[in-house]
Design a protein around this motif. Structure first.
Motif, PDB file in Angstrom:
ATOM      1  N   UNK A 101       0.811  -1.223   0.000  1.00 61.26           N
ATOM      2  CA  UNK A 101       0.000   0.000   0.000  1.00 61.26           C
ATOM      3  C   UNK A 101       0.843   1.270   0.000  1.00 61.26           C
ATOM      4  N   UNK A 102       2.154   1.144   0.100  1.00 60.02           N
ATOM      5  CA  UNK A 102       3.012   2.333   0.152  1.00 60.02           C
ATOM      6  C   UNK A 102       2.933   3.168  -1.114  1.00 60.02           C
ATOM      7  N   UNK A 182      10.104  -0.552  -1.547  1.00 65.47           N
ATOM      8  CA  UNK A 182       8.766   0.025  -1.390  1.00 65.47           C
ATOM      9  C   UNK A 182       8.829   1.294  -0.541  1.00 65.47           C
ATOM     10  N   UNK A 183       9.548   1.243   0.575  1.00 69.79           N
ATOM     11  CA  UNK A 183       9.636   2.396   1.475  1.00 69.79           C
ATOM     12  C   UNK A 183      10.396   3.543   0.809  1.00 69.79           C
ATOM     13  N   UNK A 186       8.214   5.176  -1.716  1.00 72.18           N
ATOM     14  CA  UNK A 186       7.206   6.023  -1.079  1.00 72.18           C
ATOM     15  C   UNK A 186       7.828   7.336  -0.613  1.00 72.18           C
ATOM     16  N   UNK A 187       9.050   7.276  -0.079  1.00 73.22           N
ATOM     17  CA  UNK A 187       9.729   8.497   0.357  1.00 73.22           C
ATOM     18  C   UNK A 187       9.951   9.444  -0.811  1.00 73.22           C
ATOM     19  N   UNK A 188      10.239   8.887  -1.981  1.00 71.05           N
ATOM     20  CA  UNK A 188      10.432   9.725  -3.179  1.00 71.05           C
ATOM     21  C   UNK A 188       9.158  10.477  -3.532  1.00 71.05           C
ATOM     22  N   UNK A 273      15.786   7.917   3.988  1.00 73.13           N
ATOM     23  CA  UNK A 273      15.021   8.581   2.920  1.00 73.13           C
ATOM     24  C   UNK A 273      13.611   8.906   3.403  1.00 73.13           C
ATOM     25  N   UNK A 274      12.994   7.973   4.141  1.00 72.83           N
ATOM     26  CA  UNK A 274      11.638   8.214   4.648  1.00 72.83           C
ATOM     27  C   UNK A 274      11.615   9.405   5.608  1.00 72.83           C
ATOM     28  N   UNK A 275      12.582   9.455   6.517  1.00 69.62           N
ATOM     29  CA  UNK A 275      12.628  10.565   7.465  1.00 69.62           C
ATOM     30  C   UNK A 275      12.852  11.894   6.755  1.00 69.62           C
ATOM     31  N   UNK A 276      13.719  11.884   5.745  1.00 67.34           N
ATOM     32  CA  UNK A 276      13.975  13.121   4.996  1.00 67.34           C
ATOM     33  C   UNK A 276      12.715  13.563   4.255  1.00 67.34           C
TER      34      UNK A 276
END
Length: 286
Positions: A101-102, A182-183, A186-188, A273-276
């Protein structure tokens, strides 16, 4: 000052660990909610799961059609290609079940519904990952597992303890690598909101790529999926070790045991990447 910093370190580790536990618990609760919703219409679930199984099976049907005209593909027999296909499909199916679902994150960023997740006392990544948890994706895992089982039964492999261990290691590490992709994808989408297709090119596209032997691809492409986006560690390197084949780039045999390490590094980079991306997010105001 140094003593104070050292004393703070365990508190930081404990906070991170408790947040991880909280995220896993929240994911489980949200997924369970969607699971109960799905099971309320069991006939519909059975049909969609079978549809998912059948749709993914067509990929292997295409491979079977190829082998109806040739004896080998890139020097690989049908059971050998089936091993690559089954390992990649099963690993990807596990990641898709947990984090599929990301790819909806970009839609939430565009329409502003991500704001509702930010105000809840639950990690955002757990909410996004568990959103619309789809048990029907078990069809992909089942289909990949059946093809993998066929390959393992058919192939004449000189089994050793290391090769036996390599099979579950390959599946779990491969799933972790795909999950990290996937994560990261999603961060992108925090920066490029309409980028779900870019993410899919590395997830679904990567799965399709890995279903075929590396010998049929150009060396530059093989280098790219080995050293840049390390999808080769999902199945190519460990599976070729099991088959007793050399990797096209001439890497040593011990590299086949690196998938857990590569998965850990991928998750570290995906987490950063997700945190950024989350810090860079700006509400639409809607």
């Amino acid at each position: 000052m140094a003593g104070a910093g050292a004393a703070d370190a365990p508190e930081v580790v404990f906070a991170e660990r408790s947040r991880l536990v909280e995220g896993v618990r929240a994911y489980g609760l949200i997924a369970a909610m969607w699971l109960r919703s799905t099971m309320a219409y069991r006939a519909s679930f059975a049909m969609t799961a079978f549809g998912n199984f059948a749709a993914t099976a067509f990929d292997f049907v295409a491979i079977l059609m190829m082998f109806s005209h040739v004896d080998a593909l890139g020097g690989y027999t049908l059971p050998e290609v089936a091993l690559l296909y089954g390992a990649s499909g099963t690993a990807f199916g596990l990641a898709d079940l947990v984090l599929g679902s990301m790819d909806r994150l970009g839609r939430r960023v565009r329409d502003g519904t991500l704001d509702t997740l930010l105000v809840r006392p639950v990690p955002v990544i757990a909410q996004v990952a568990a959103d619309r948890f789809a048990l029907r994706r078990l069809g992909r895992i089942t289909q990949g597992g059946l093809v993998l089982g066929y390959a393992l039964v058919t192939l004449d492999i000189g089994w050793t303890p290391l090769k036996v261990v390599m099979i579950p290691l390959m599946l779990l590490s491969g799933a972790a690598i795909f999950a990290a992709v996937f994560v990261a994808g999603a961060a992108f989408q925090f920066f490029a909101q309409d980028a779900s297709e870019v993410q899919n090119s590395f997830t679904y596209g990567g799965n399709t790529l890995l279903q075929y032997p590396p010998s049929i691809f150009a060396k530059d492409l093989v280098r790219g999926v080995t050293f840049v986006v390390p999808l080769a560690f999902v199945n190519w390197l460990p599976a070729l070790y099991v088959l007793g084949r050399d990797y096209p780039l001439g890497l040593p045999d011990w590299v086949a045991f690196l998938p857990p390490v590569v998965a850990g590094l991928c998750w570290l980079l995906a987490g950063l990447a997700w945190r950024a991306g989350l810090r860079a997010y700006r509400s639409t105001g809607s």
